[in-house]
Enzyme design. Structure first.
Site, short mmCIF file in Angstrom:
data_model
loop_
_atom_site.label_atom_id
_atom_site.label_comp_id
_atom_site.label_asym_id
_atom_site.label_seq_id
_atom_site.Cartn_x
_atom_site.Cartn_y
_atom_site.Cartn_z
N GLY A 83 -8.48 14.10 -65.31
CA GLY A 83 -9.26 15.36 -66.25
C GLY A 83 -9.80 15.67 -65.50
O GLY A 83 -10.21 17.15 -65.82
N GLU A 95 -16.31 12.63 -62.79
CA GLU A 95 -15.45 12.86 -64.36
C GLU A 95 -15.06 14.01 -64.96
O GLU A 95 -16.26 14.43 -64.80
CB GLU A 95 -16.49 11.64 -64.88
CG GLU A 95 -15.61 10.17 -65.00
CD GLU A 95 -14.81 10.06 -65.87
OE1 GLU A 95 -13.12 10.72 -65.62
OE2 GLU A 95 -13.71 8.87 -65.93
N ASP A 96 -14.41 13.40 -66.26
CA ASP A 96 -14.56 15.04 -66.34
C ASP A 96 -15.58 14.87 -67.89
O ASP A 96 -16.24 15.67 -68.44
CB ASP A 96 -12.64 15.23 -67.02
CG ASP A 96 -12.82 14.14 -67.90
OD1 ASP A 96 -12.41 12.91 -67.48
OD2 ASP A 96 -11.24 14.17 -68.23
N ASP A 125 -16.44 9.81 -72.62
CA ASP A 125 -16.88 8.78 -74.11
C ASP A 125 -16.96 7.85 -73.97
O ASP A 125 -18.55 7.24 -74.56
CB ASP A 125 -15.01 8.88 -74.30
CG ASP A 125 -15.33 9.06 -75.72
OD1 ASP A 125 -15.87 8.96 -76.54
OD2 ASP A 125 -13.90 9.43 -76.53
N LYS A 147 -20.41 12.30 -73.97
CA LYS A 147 -20.46 12.83 -75.75
C LYS A 147 -21.03 11.20 -75.58
O LYS A 147 -20.74 10.05 -76.25
CB LYS A 147 -19.19 11.58 -75.73
CG LYS A 147 -17.57 13.36 -76.64
CD LYS A 147 -16.31 12.23 -76.50
CE LYS A 147 -15.49 13.27 -76.44
NZ LYS A 147 -14.39 12.42 -77.22
N ASP A 193 -7.30 16.72 -71.96
CA ASP A 193 -5.73 17.32 -72.30
C ASP A 193 -5.31 16.57 -73.53
O ASP A 193 -6.65 15.61 -73.58
CB ASP A 193 -4.73 16.49 -70.91
CG ASP A 193 -4.67 14.84 -71.02
OD1 ASP A 193 -5.87 14.26 -70.77
OD2 ASP A 193 -3.40 14.56 -72.11
N ARG A 219 -4.48 21.40 -70.49
CA ARG A 219 -5.10 21.01 -69.29
C ARG A 219 -5.43 22.61 -68.61
O ARG A 219 -6.68 22.42 -67.70
CB ARG A 219 -4.58 20.40 -68.13
CG ARG A 219 -4.32 19.15 -68.29
CD ARG A 219 -4.15 17.68 -67.15
NE ARG A 219 -3.33 16.72 -67.61
CZ ARG A 219 -4.17 15.87 -68.08
NH1 ARG A 219 -5.66 15.65 -67.50
NH2 ARG A 219 -3.77 14.71 -68.10
#
Ligand code: IMP
Length: 174
Positions: free
Chosen positions: A40, A95-96, A99, A127, A155, A161
């Site tokens: 990611g 990091e993308d 969560d 998030k 993705d 992506r």
């Protein structure tokens, strides 16, 4: 599936540029190692690295993620480890999206054990509502709502992506 764009290309480019400037100031003279978490983070990592004006190196690590589902399994597997020794290096995990934070916590513990000089986290998206009360990220691009997000490296079932912007599906809440 229908999706809606909510962070456009210009806004992304501006924020990634700001993060690159901040990191360049904070790590001046420290030759940091950026550790990108595949898959990611690949696009964010490339743009962030190009927006940094200081010497730095990059490496990548691949961990298992959600597969075709949109909720975390809580299980993290290392699929590809780093090639670079971390001992006494200034390391920044890239990091993308954070969560539940499970993936990041696992990676953080693993890399801390290699005794880097410092270890910080830079995530494009956070998030925060999915890990309330926990401050997991040192450098964050955008706080995002608790929706399933795609684009700019993120993705859904390995698709989307390549979208140059950040979007969320209209009918998937997580
Ligand atoms: P966590 O362990 O729940 O924090 O999830 C972390 C990883 O799951 C991220 O690095 C992503 O690869 C993936 N992920 C979590 N949320 C999303 C999302 O909304 N869209 C796409 N991938 C996500």
């Amino acid at each position: 599936m229908k999706y809606k764009r909510f962070i456009d290309q210009e806004t992304l480019a501006r924020r990634v540029g700001e993060l690159g400037e901040t990191l360049s100031k904070d790590y001046e003279g420290k030759n940091p190692l950026l550790v990108g978490i595949l898959r990611g983070a690949y696009i964010f990592m490339a743009d962030l690295s190009r927006s940094m004006s200081i010497r730095h190196t990059v490496d990548f690590m691949a961990v298992s993620s959600y597969g075709a589902s949109t909720t975390t399994s809580g299980v993290v597997r290392i699929l590809k480890d780093l090639d670079t020794p971390l001992f006494q290096r200034h390391v920044i995990i890239i990091e993308d999206i954070v969560d539940s934070g499970l993936t990041l916590k696992y990676i953080f513990r693993l890399l801390s054990a290699r005794l880097p000089a410092s270890l910080k986290v830079c995530a494009l998206l956070d998030k925060e509502i999915a890990h309330p009360g926990e401050q997991l990220v040192d450098y964050v691009g955008f706080e995002v709502p608790n929706r399933y997000i795609i684009g700019y490296g993120l993705d859904f079932d390995q698709q989307y992506r390549n979208l140059p912007y950040i979007a969320h599906f209209e009918n998937i809440d997580v």
